[in-house]
Motif scaffolding. Structure first.
Motif, PDB file in Angstrom:
ATOM      1  N   ASN A 118       0.710  -1.212  -0.120  1.00 55.72           N
ATOM      2  CA  ASN A 118      -0.240   0.104   0.123  1.00 55.72           C
ATOM      3  C   ASN A 118       0.920   1.219  -0.062  1.00 55.72           C
ATOM      4  OD1 ASN A 118      -2.684  -1.475   0.598  1.00 55.72           O
ATOM      5  ND2 ASN A 118      -1.526  -1.986   2.375  1.00 55.72           N
ATOM      6  N   GLU A 119       1.908   1.399  -0.950  1.00 56.07           N
ATOM      7  CA  GLU A 119       2.720   2.349  -1.041  1.00 56.07           C
ATOM      8  C   GLU A 119       2.441   3.165  -2.278  1.00 56.07           C
ATOM      9  OE1 GLU A 119       6.942   1.598   0.547  1.00 56.07           O
ATOM     10  OE2 GLU A 119       6.368  -0.071  -0.215  1.00 56.07           O
ATOM     11  N   LEU A 120       2.599   4.590  -2.480  1.00 54.51           N
ATOM     12  CA  LEU A 120       2.513   5.292  -3.514  1.00 54.51           C
ATOM     13  C   LEU A 120       4.069   5.828  -3.599  1.00 54.51           C
ATOM     14  CD1 LEU A 120       1.464   7.433  -5.449  1.00 54.51           C
ATOM     15  CD2 LEU A 120       1.269   8.996  -3.675  1.00 54.51           C
ATOM     16  N   ILE A 121       4.487   5.653  -4.772  1.00 50.69           N
ATOM     17  CA  ILE A 121       5.884   5.699  -5.151  1.00 50.69           C
ATOM     18  C   ILE A 121       6.142   6.987  -6.446  1.00 50.69           C
ATOM     19  CG2 ILE A 121       8.181   4.611  -5.918  1.00 50.69           C
ATOM     20  CD1 ILE A 121       7.016   1.907  -5.247  1.00 50.69           C
ATOM     21  N   ASP A 122       6.761   7.758  -6.036  1.00 45.74           N
ATOM     22  CA  ASP A 122       7.043   9.080  -6.690  1.00 45.74           C
ATOM     23  C   ASP A 122       8.418   8.964  -7.446  1.00 45.74           C
ATOM     24  OD1 ASP A 122       7.367  11.631  -8.107  1.00 45.74           O
ATOM     25  OD2 ASP A 122       6.824  12.690  -6.131  1.00 45.74           O
ATOM     26  N   ILE A 123       8.205   8.755  -9.000  1.00 41.30           N
ATOM     27  CA  ILE A 123       9.481   8.412  -9.573  1.00 41.30           C
ATOM     28  C   ILE A 123       9.940   9.702 -10.590  1.00 41.30           C
ATOM     29  CG2 ILE A 123      10.935   6.842 -11.135  1.00 41.30           C
ATOM     30  CD1 ILE A 123       8.812   4.767  -9.918  1.00 41.30           C
ATOM     31  N   PRO A 124      10.767  10.628 -10.401  1.00 42.21           N
ATOM     32  CA  PRO A 124      11.213  11.545 -11.339  1.00 42.21           C
ATOM     33  C   PRO A 124      11.880  10.834 -12.532  1.00 42.21           C
ATOM     34  CG  PRO A 124      12.143  11.696  -9.225  1.00 42.21           C
ATOM     35  CD  PRO A 124      11.935  10.447  -9.061  1.00 42.21           C
ATOM     36  N   LEU A 125      11.347  11.711 -13.851  1.00 42.12           N
ATOM     37  CA  LEU A 125      11.899  11.398 -15.318  1.00 42.12           C
ATOM     38  C   LEU A 125      12.875  12.335 -15.562  1.00 42.12           C
ATOM     39  CD1 LEU A 125       8.637  10.446 -16.845  1.00 42.12           C
ATOM     40  CD2 LEU A 125      10.303   8.837 -15.804  1.00 42.12           C
ATOM     41  N   ARG A 126      13.782  12.075 -16.476  1.00 40.38           N
ATOM     42  CA  ARG A 126      14.433  13.007 -17.310  1.00 40.38           C
ATOM     43  C   ARG A 126      13.674  13.533 -18.235  1.00 40.38           C
ATOM     44  NH1 ARG A 126      19.217   8.788 -18.910  1.00 40.38           N
ATOM     45  NH2 ARG A 126      18.105   9.130 -20.962  1.00 40.38           N
ATOM     46  N   VAL A 127      14.346  14.758 -18.873  1.00 39.56           N
ATOM     47  CA  VAL A 127      13.539  15.727 -19.821  1.00 39.56           C
ATOM     48  C   VAL A 127      13.068  14.754 -20.966  1.00 39.56           C
ATOM     49  CG1 VAL A 127      13.687  17.681 -21.120  1.00 39.56           C
ATOM     50  CG2 VAL A 127      14.662  17.742 -19.117  1.00 39.56           C
ATOM     51  N   ASP A 128      14.176  13.720 -21.267  1.00 41.92           N
ATOM     52  CA  ASP A 128      13.834  12.774 -22.400  1.00 41.92           C
ATOM     53  C   ASP A 128      12.830  11.632 -22.082  1.00 41.92           C
ATOM     54  OD1 ASP A 128      15.404  11.298 -20.847  1.00 41.92           O
ATOM     55  OD2 ASP A 128      16.776  10.978 -22.357  1.00 41.92           O
ATOM     56  N   GLU A 129      12.169  11.721 -20.757  1.00 41.73           N
ATOM     57  CA  GLU A 129      11.015  10.715 -20.218  1.00 41.73           C
ATOM     58  C   GLU A 129      11.600   9.319 -19.792  1.00 41.73           C
ATOM     59  OE1 GLU A 129       8.583  12.345 -19.583  1.00 41.73           O
ATOM     60  OE2 GLU A 129       8.865  14.143 -21.202  1.00 41.73           O
ATOM     61  N   LEU A 130      13.072   9.341 -19.868  1.00 38.87           N
ATOM     62  CA  LEU A 130      13.556   8.133 -19.271  1.00 38.87           C
ATOM     63  C   LEU A 130      13.942   8.146 -17.926  1.00 38.87           C
ATOM     64  CD1 LEU A 130      16.149   7.034 -21.978  1.00 38.87           C
ATOM     65  CD2 LEU A 130      13.546   6.180 -21.799  1.00 38.87           C
ATOM     66  N   LEU A 131      13.954   7.134 -17.215  1.00 38.69           N
ATOM     67  CA  LEU A 131      14.180   7.282 -15.741  1.00 38.69           C
ATOM     68  C   LEU A 131      15.576   7.525 -15.298  1.00 38.69           C
ATOM     69  CD1 LEU A 131      11.482   5.449 -15.685  1.00 38.69           C
ATOM     70  CD2 LEU A 131      12.601   4.461 -13.551  1.00 38.69           C
ATOM     71  N   GLU A 132      16.026   8.507 -14.357  1.00 33.43           N
ATOM     72  CA  GLU A 132      17.152   8.881 -14.074  1.00 33.43           C
ATOM     73  C   GLU A 132      17.831   7.703 -13.446  1.00 33.43           C
ATOM     74  OE1 GLU A 132      20.162  11.019 -14.639  1.00 33.43           O
ATOM     75  OE2 GLU A 132      18.223  12.436 -14.758  1.00 33.43           O
ATOM     76  N   LYS A 133      19.120   7.158 -13.694  1.00 35.19           N
ATOM     77  CA  LYS A 133      19.556   6.132 -13.176  1.00 35.19           C
ATOM     78  C   LYS A 133      20.025   6.567 -11.725  1.00 35.19           C
ATOM     79  CE  LYS A 133      19.450   3.447 -16.525  1.00 35.19           C
ATOM     80  NZ  LYS A 133      18.689   2.078 -16.342  1.00 35.19           N
ATOM     81  N   ASN A 134      19.770   5.793 -10.477  1.00 33.59           N
ATOM     82  CA  ASN A 134      20.068   6.016  -9.296  1.00 33.59           C
ATOM     83  C   ASN A 134      19.356   7.184  -8.722  1.00 33.59           C
ATOM     84  OD1 ASN A 134      22.027   3.848  -9.388  1.00 33.59           O
ATOM     85  ND2 ASN A 134      23.369   5.062 -10.195  1.00 33.59           N
ATOM     86  N   THR A 135      18.191   7.531  -9.249  1.00 33.92           N
ATOM     87  CA  THR A 135      17.233   8.671  -8.747  1.00 33.92           C
ATOM     88  C   THR A 135      16.534   8.106  -7.498  1.00 33.92           C
ATOM     89  OG1 THR A 135      15.819  10.214  -9.476  1.00 33.92           O
ATOM     90  CG2 THR A 135      15.171   8.063 -10.170  1.00 33.92           C
ATOM     91  N   THR A 136      16.308   9.041  -6.613  1.00 37.95           N
ATOM     92  CA  THR A 136      15.559   8.719  -5.444  1.00 37.95           C
ATOM     93  C   THR A 136      14.010   8.465  -5.801  1.00 37.95           C
ATOM     94  OG1 THR A 136      17.052  10.097  -4.034  1.00 37.95           O
ATOM     95  CG2 THR A 136      14.816   9.768  -3.374  1.00 37.95           C
ATOM     96  N   GLN A 137      13.673   7.514  -5.294  1.00 38.73           N
ATOM     97  CA  GLN A 137      12.041   7.000  -5.645  1.00 38.73           C
ATOM     98  C   GLN A 137      11.349   7.242  -4.205  1.00 38.73           C
ATOM     99  OE1 GLN A 137      11.643   3.199  -7.194  1.00 38.73           O
ATOM    100  NE2 GLN A 137      13.053   3.588  -9.107  1.00 38.73           N
ATOM    101  N   THR A 138      10.664   8.485  -4.117  1.00 38.37           N
ATOM    102  CA  THR A 138      10.000   8.977  -3.056  1.00 38.37           C
ATOM    103  C   THR A 138       8.792   8.027  -2.632  1.00 38.37           C
ATOM    104  OG1 THR A 138      10.583  11.239  -3.506  1.00 38.37           O
ATOM    105  CG2 THR A 138       9.046  11.087  -1.614  1.00 38.37           C
ATOM    106  N   ARG A 139       8.766   7.860  -1.267  1.00 35.89           N
ATOM    107  CA  ARG A 139       7.648   6.967  -1.051  1.00 35.89           C
ATOM    108  C   ARG A 139       6.604   7.427  -0.016  1.00 35.89           C
ATOM    109  NH1 ARG A 139       8.898   1.316  -2.205  1.00 35.89           N
ATOM    110  NH2 ARG A 139      10.771   1.492  -3.736  1.00 35.89           N
ATOM    111  N   ALA A 140       5.376   7.167  -0.098  1.00 34.24           N
ATOM    112  CA  ALA A 140       4.429   7.514   0.835  1.00 34.24           C
ATOM    113  C   ALA A 140       3.492   6.319   1.202  1.00 34.24           C
ATOM    114  CB  ALA A 140       3.696   8.801   0.575  1.00 34.24           C
ATOM    115  N   TYR A 141       2.887   6.236   2.267  1.00 35.78           N
ATOM    116  CA  TYR A 141       1.846   5.055   2.578  1.00 35.78           C
ATOM    117  C   TYR A 141       0.691   5.732   2.371  1.00 35.78           C
ATOM    118  CZ  TYR A 141       5.304   1.989   4.393  1.00 35.78           C
ATOM    119  OH  TYR A 141       6.477   0.921   4.813  1.00 35.78           O
ATOM    120  N   VAL A 142      -0.213   5.045   1.608  1.00 38.67           N
ATOM    121  CA  VAL A 142      -1.550   5.489   1.247  1.00 38.67           C
ATOM    122  C   VAL A 142      -2.554   5.459   2.430  1.00 38.67           C
ATOM    123  CG1 VAL A 142      -0.934   5.342  -0.978  1.00 38.67           C
ATOM    124  CG2 VAL A 142      -2.425   3.434  -0.050  1.00 38.67           C
TER     125      VAL A 142
END
Length: 378
Positions: A220-244
């Protein structure tokens, strides 16, 4: 003259207060049209239409001229012409490209492409094998990706419409397909992992911010994942989490099934449900930065029970609805089993806090196959 002007103004206002939601069925034979009067806060069944078969996932084309419905049991997609009175005329049924050595799937999710040539895109899954596919609006051209050894039943478009992000619940990964002006679905650019996650359930992207969101079914987690400008995932980026759900809740008693971003891009909604026999739903709302999409904080939560259905199938879905005249964002949710469709909005209360207000509920208990995905036409 004044009375005529007032009549015209009132007529336009009254018309603007009516919105229409199409709802499919998981294993039934109907497509429903529900009418929402946002001023009266009422939701009624306008039409019960005979369909070509079950349509657990439905989507409009970009023109809102056609409604498409998927049928996993035989691997087909049907096209309906939408009449001015919200009737549907079946115009044909086409097979999706043969995949995974079968024409019968556990799930088929479809949506409309956001860029020209505006085809219908989808993912079909047997539970252990999946494929991404595309069908032209006319049905004369079909494409498919290479087969995926996993369960893909959710995908989302990048804000620029040039990337399709498919979520594999088996590997807890995101497959990024590049969609050109002449796509072939063979351009798998990258596969990224949702870190420290299991049972990822659904993925959506922010319409203007460079980020995507994933909910996990069991934790039951919400994961917020940033993208690069080219819409690919940034390697080793922080994936912020919150419990719903509140931390006091026993997590293994609940499953989170869906999430949606409001029409204003200002709020994100999540839907969780308890396991049988309690059959309780919890809706949680998070404020977003409307430009960047960053999750700011939770602002409201509401729970309710559905007395129909056994609560053993986690298929309930959220669909973003319109923003009504007073600025309130609406969302709808559908349940199966349970045959319920409801509409809610986030309202600013007098004490300065936010609350969730009901805008109508429709029970379709006579149809045991209801309810599948919803789609707003206005």
């Amino acid at each position: 003259m004044l009375s005529l002007l007032l009549l015209c103004i009132f007529t336009r206002w009254a018309h603007a207060a009516l919105h229409h939601l199409f709802v499919g069925t998981v294993n039934g034979g109907s497509l429903y049209v529900l009418e929402l009067d946002d001023a009266a806060k009422s939701l009624t069944v306008l039409k019960n239409l005979t369909a070509a078969g079950a349509s657990p996932s439905i989507a409009f084309d970009q023109s809102n001229k056609y409604l498409f419905g998927s049928r996993p049991s035989d691997g087909t997609v049907s096209r309906y012409l939408i009449g001015p009175d919200h009737t549907l005329q079946l115009e044909g049924t086409g097979e999706i490209p043969a995949s995974c050595n079968t024409t019968s799937f556990q799930s088929i999710k479809i949506t409309s492409g956001t860029q020209s040539p505006y085809a219908i895109y989808g993912v079909a899954s047997t539970g252990t094998c999946s494929t991404v596919f595309s069908m032209s609006i006319t049905g004369f051209r079909t494409l498919k990706s290479k087969e995926i050894a996993g369960d893909v039943h959710s995908f989302a478009w990048s804000p620029n419409g040039e990337h399709l992000h498919a979520l594999d619940s088996t590997a807890n990964s995101i497959l990024n397909y590049y969609i050109s002006g002449d796509p072939d679905l063979q351009s798998l650019q990258a596969t990224d992992i949702v870190t420290n996650a299991t049972n990822v359930r659904q993925i959506i992207t922010h319409p203007v911010g460079h980020r995507m969101y994933v909910v996990t079914q069991n934790s039951n987690e919400l994961i917020d994942i940033p993208l690069r400008v080219d819409e690919l995932l940034e390697k080793n980026t922080t994936q912020t989490r919150a419990y719903v759900l509140p931390k006091s809740y026993v997590s293994d008693a609940w499953v989170t099934t869906s999430l949606a971003i409001s029409a204003s891009n200002a709020t994100l909604w999540t839907l969780s449900q308890s396991k049988a026999p309690d059959n309780t739903f919890i809706v949680s709302v998070f404020r977003l930065d409307p430009v960047t999409g960053a999750v700011l904080k939770p602002v409201a939560r509401s729970s309710f029970r559905n007395n129909i259905g056994d609560g053993t199938k986690a298929t309930s879905l959220l669909t973003p609805g319109p923003t009504i005249a007073d600025g309130t964002d609406l969302v709808s949710f559908t349940t199966y089993p349970g045959a319920m469709t409801a509409v809610m909005g986030l309202v600013h209360k007098a004490d300065g806090t936010w609350g969730i207000s009901a805008y109508g509920r429709a029970m379709l208990a006579e149809d045991e196959g209801c309810c599948g995905e919803g789609a707003w036409v206005d």
